[in-house]
Design an enzyme around this catalytic site. Sequence first.
Site, PDB file in Angstrom:
ATOM      1  N   LYS A 130      -1.432 -23.814   1.701  1.00  0.00           N
ATOM      2  CA  LYS A 130      -1.452 -24.897   2.426  1.00  0.00           C
ATOM      3  C   LYS A 130      -1.573 -25.475   3.864  1.00  0.00           C
ATOM      4  CE  LYS A 130       1.991 -28.450   2.820  1.00  0.00           C
ATOM      5  NZ  LYS A 130       2.423 -28.548   4.559  1.00  0.00           N
ATOM      6  N   LYS A 168       7.235 -22.260   0.921  1.00  0.00           N
ATOM      7  CA  LYS A 168       7.309 -21.987   3.230  1.00  0.00           C
ATOM      8  C   LYS A 168       8.735 -20.882   3.156  1.00  0.00           C
ATOM      9  CE  LYS A 168       5.995 -26.739   4.817  1.00  0.00           C
ATOM     10  NZ  LYS A 168       5.904 -26.966   6.715  1.00  0.00           N
ATOM     11  N   ARG A 212      -3.995 -40.091   6.879  1.00  0.00           N
ATOM     12  CA  ARG A 212      -3.406 -40.255   5.976  1.00  0.00           C
ATOM     13  C   ARG A 212      -2.572 -41.194   6.147  1.00  0.00           C
ATOM     14  NH1 ARG A 212       2.078 -38.870   5.372  1.00  0.00           N
ATOM     15  NH2 ARG A 212       2.543 -38.598   3.080  1.00  0.00           N
ATOM     16  N   GLU A 245      -7.835 -31.902   3.484  1.00  0.00           N
ATOM     17  CA  GLU A 245      -7.510 -31.502   4.984  1.00  0.00           C
ATOM     18  C   GLU A 245      -8.583 -31.033   6.068  1.00  0.00           C
ATOM     19  OE1 GLU A 245      -3.959 -31.954   4.661  1.00  0.00           O
ATOM     20  OE2 GLU A 245      -3.587 -30.879   6.485  1.00  0.00           O
TER      21      GLU A 245
HETATM   22  S1  IVH Z   1      -2.490 -30.670  -2.637  1.00  0.00           S
HETATM   23  C1  IVH Z   1      -0.047 -34.295  -3.337  1.00  0.00           C
HETATM   24  N1  IVH Z   1      -3.021 -28.084  -1.250  1.00  0.00           N
HETATM   25  O1  IVH Z   1      -0.325 -30.948   3.166  1.00  0.00           O
HETATM   26  C2  IVH Z   1      -0.600 -34.123  -2.608  1.00  0.00           C
HETATM   27  N2  IVH Z   1      -1.758 -30.611  -0.259  1.00  0.00           N
HETATM   28  O2  IVH Z   1       3.228 -31.158   3.553  1.00  0.00           O
HETATM   29  C3  IVH Z   1      -0.330 -32.857  -2.241  1.00  0.00           C
HETATM   30  N3  IVH Z   1      -1.660 -29.543   2.569  1.00  0.00           N
HETATM   31  O3  IVH Z   1       0.121 -34.535   2.269  1.00  0.00           O
HETATM   32  C4  IVH Z   1      -2.120 -32.439  -2.274  1.00  0.00           C
HETATM   33  N4  IVH Z   1      -2.745 -27.869   1.145  1.00  0.00           N
HETATM   34  O4  IVH Z   1      -2.458 -33.347   3.318  1.00  0.00           O
HETATM   35  C5  IVH Z   1      -2.563 -30.024  -1.236  1.00  0.00           C
HETATM   36  N5  IVH Z   1      -3.296 -26.623  -0.624  1.00  0.00           N
HETATM   37  C6  IVH Z   1      -3.282 -28.226   0.038  1.00  0.00           C
HETATM   38  C7  IVH Z   1      -2.780 -28.081   0.659  1.00  0.00           C
HETATM   39  C8  IVH Z   1      -2.140 -29.884   0.396  1.00  0.00           C
HETATM   40  C9  IVH Z   1      -2.311 -28.997   2.788  1.00  0.00           C
HETATM   41  C10 IVH Z   1      -1.562 -31.260   2.795  1.00  0.00           C
HETATM   42  C11 IVH Z   1      -1.461 -32.370   2.552  1.00  0.00           C
HETATM   43  C12 IVH Z   1       0.030 -32.870   1.785  1.00  0.00           C
HETATM   44  C13 IVH Z   1       0.795 -31.829   2.749  1.00  0.00           C
HETATM   45  C14 IVH Z   1       2.132 -32.178   2.032  1.00  0.00           C
END
Ligand code: IVH
Length: 318
Positions: free
Chosen positions: A83, A240, A104, A139
């Site tokens: 993440k 987390k 976003r 991101e």
């Molecule tokens: S998948 C449904 N994969 O974290 C959207 N998101 O706290 C999920 N993010 O809005 C997309 N690393 O901006 C995904 N490896 C990752 C990510 C990721 C960071 C962000 C994304 C999301 C937010 C949620």
Amino acid sequence: MKNLEALIKRARIAYYNGKPLMSDEAYDRLEEQLGVATEVGHDLIRDKGARYPHAFPMYSLQKAYSIEDHPDYGNEPVTVTPKLDGAAVSLQYINGRLSLALTRGDGKHGLDITDNMRFLVPRILLPCTGKHIVQITGEVVAPATIKNSRNYAAGALSLHDVIEFQNRDLTFIAYGIQPYPTLDFIEDMDFLDHCGFETIIDSNYPMFPQDGEVWRVINNEAFEELGYTSHHPRGAFAKKVKQEGVVTELIDVVWQVGKSGNVSPVAILDPIDIDGARVARATLHNIGIIEELGLEIGCMVEVIRAGEIIPQVVRRVD
Ligand code: IVH
């Protein structure tokens, strides 16, 4: 010519606002007339700094701190990706060309950052999906060695000086594409890789700040079948780790007036070192937290540095 330009501009703004003035074919004909059918005329029509709707909503993720919190996907295979702690962005490609990049924002509308993002991502989507509108999400991150890395990345997006933007050390890492080009998340990422993107499955990106893992059901049909709440998809979650805090004494609580005039309580602490930073104050967000945590002057509290920036009181420990 001027009238035609004005009409195209009005039609495109109406289209972005979800209230098209004319059919797609009629619009395409107008663009052809102006000779801009191949060069998306966004310099012509975009209202810089304005908010535009994402073609597909950008959801957030539910959080899980322990195995017991995990959603149960049974035998459905999942991917685990880092993440990344940066700024989420959506890219809209119309007929294979980058036409709009947005922050976003609230997940439904974001700020136009196209002029900057053009320098960070492919302007043409090859191979083409055959879809008229494609939205790619990801991101924008900066190296973890940069102080306040996330703010550095997020702040860069809305820079008015394109040269200054290009001088920043930024990377876009894709983790989503809609409509799905394939039936499977990993293949979707391979597709993006072929289009010239760095994707979330390319590496574990130790050089960029991370705050957990993202677990996602791999099969897109299974993912969609699990559905969505108003905030997040059920087929994914952020895992987390509970941050270990540092314990110190709560010396006082003072009130601080924020930029927008809002008043919030701040904990004055017996100074401590957290991750090499001297911490003497921590946010308490709102009066409710003081009651919720049962805080009193002189009690012992656990303090963490949330997102490496703002220290936070997480619990009372005595
Ligand atoms: S998948 C449904 N994969 O974290 C959207 N998101 O706290 C999920 N993010 O809005 C997309 N690393 O901006 C995904 N490896 C990752 C990510 C990721 C960071 C962000 C994304 C999301 C937010 C949620």
